[in-house]
Design a protein around this motif. Structure first.
Motif, PDB file in Angstrom:
ATOM      1  N   SER A   1       2.730   2.771   7.007  1.00 60.46           N
ATOM      2  CA  SER A   1       1.505   2.666   7.795  1.00 60.46           C
ATOM      3  C   SER A   1       1.938   2.128   9.155  1.00 60.46           C
ATOM      4  O   SER A   1       3.008   1.562   9.300  1.00 60.46           O
TER       5      SER A   1
ATOM      6  N   ILE B   1      -4.817  10.451  -0.503  1.00 64.04           N
ATOM      7  CA  ILE B   1      -3.578  10.508   0.282  1.00 64.04           C
ATOM      8  C   ILE B   1      -2.441  11.033  -0.585  1.00 64.04           C
ATOM      9  O   ILE B   1      -1.674  11.914  -0.170  1.00 64.04           O
TER      10      ILE B   1
ATOM     11  N   ILE C   1      -7.172   3.651   4.324  1.00 65.24           N
ATOM     12  CA  ILE C   1      -6.010   3.733   3.422  1.00 65.24           C
ATOM     13  C   ILE C   1      -6.369   3.158   2.055  1.00 65.24           C
ATOM     14  O   ILE C   1      -6.151   3.796   1.027  1.00 65.24           O
TER      15      ILE C   1
ATOM     16  N   HIS D   1      -2.454   0.088  10.064  1.00 63.49           N
ATOM     17  CA  HIS D   1      -2.869  -1.064   9.255  1.00 63.49           C
ATOM     18  C   HIS D   1      -3.400  -2.222  10.102  1.00 63.49           C
ATOM     19  O   HIS D   1      -3.965  -3.162   9.555  1.00 63.49           O
TER      20      HIS D   1
ATOM     21  N   TYR E   1      -8.164  13.102   6.606  1.00 61.43           N
ATOM     22  CA  TYR E   1      -8.313  11.995   7.555  1.00 61.43           C
ATOM     23  C   TYR E   1      -9.630  12.186   8.315  1.00 61.43           C
ATOM     24  O   TYR E   1      -9.977  13.309   8.680  1.00 61.43           O
TER      25      TYR E   1
ATOM     26  N   THR F   1      -2.844   9.534  11.953  1.00 61.95           N
ATOM     27  CA  THR F   1      -1.663   9.765  11.136  1.00 61.95           C
ATOM     28  C   THR F   1      -0.593  10.401  12.007  1.00 61.95           C
ATOM     29  O   THR F   1      -0.861  11.388  12.695  1.00 61.95           O
TER      30      THR F   1
ATOM     31  N   TYR G   1       0.815  -1.222   0.000  1.00 60.73           N
ATOM     32  CA  TYR G   1       0.000   0.000   0.000  1.00 60.73           C
ATOM     33  C   TYR G   1       0.848   1.271   0.000  1.00 60.73           C
ATOM     34  O   TYR G   1       0.461   2.275  -0.606  1.00 60.73           O
TER      35      TYR G   1
ATOM     36  N   THR H   1       0.867   6.742   7.657  1.00 60.63           N
ATOM     37  CA  THR H   1      -0.384   7.198   7.056  1.00 60.63           C
ATOM     38  C   THR H   1      -1.592   6.939   7.948  1.00 60.63           C
ATOM     39  O   THR H   1      -2.436   7.815   8.127  1.00 60.63           O
TER      40      THR H   1
END
Length: 182
Positions: free
Chosen positions: A73, A161, A154, A145, A113, A87, A25, A142
């Motif tokens: 992440s 993003i 995400i 996860h 976000y 974040t 990702y 970010t």
């Protein structure tokens, strides 16, 4: 023309709670960032998934870049797994330029976000990718996860993003942000 080194995560072993990996990702975000950066007049270099972190840092340093931008992440400690969100934007504590780009990324991420109160800028002395790069650097976690909502966010917001990150980078260099379609 300013030059940025994109350093998406090399951590294929960090698995998203809903499938996929941090490396996967982070690379999708970097892929989405490149056209925006190029359209905005910013040259792009990048690590490769088969690199080690040391090789990526050396590659960044050898390229004489103006900014090192690491994309990751996050995952909570085992006792909080799946419970944290947000974040985190890290910069090396002795770098005023790192702090400047971190603040710009924070501003842009607060706009996209879901909970702007969970977007933070953090000074650190411990992250090698911030300490060892010649260029000012930022490392963006970010979202989490290991949290189902963040992991889905995400996956559903790769382009948003990428746009946020590239808008911050364009502002950092004093350039107008442009979409490839412009």
């Amino acid at each position: 023309m300013p030059r940025v080194y994109l350093s998406p995560s090399l951590q294929e072993y960090n698995v998203f709670v809903n499938g996929g990996t941090e490396e996967e990702y982070a690379n999708l975000i970097a892929d989405a960032m490149e056209p925006y950066l190029l359209a905005s007049g910013i040259e792009v270099g990048r690590n490769r998934p088969e690199m080690t972190l040391g090789e990526a840092i050396a590659d960044s340093n050898a390229g004489n870049y103006d900014l090192h931008f690491a994309i990751h992440s996050n995952a909570a400690p085992a006792s909080l797994a799946g419970k944290l969100q947000g974040t985190d934007v890290y910069y090396f504590y002795k770098s005023p330029y790192g702090e400047e780009i971190a603040d710009l990324v924070e501003d842009e991420m607060e706009d996209i976000y879901p909970d702007s109160e969970k977007v933070d800028t953090i000074a650190t002395a411990t992250l090698r990718e911030l300490r060892r790069t010649n260029a000012p650097a930022v490392l963006v976690e970010t979202a989490y996860h290991d949290n189902p909502e963040d992991a889905l966010w995400i996956k559903d917001n790769i382009d948003a993003i990428a746009r946020a990150y590239t808008k911050a980078i364009a502002k950092y260099f004093g350039l107008p942000w442009k979409s490839p379609e412009q």
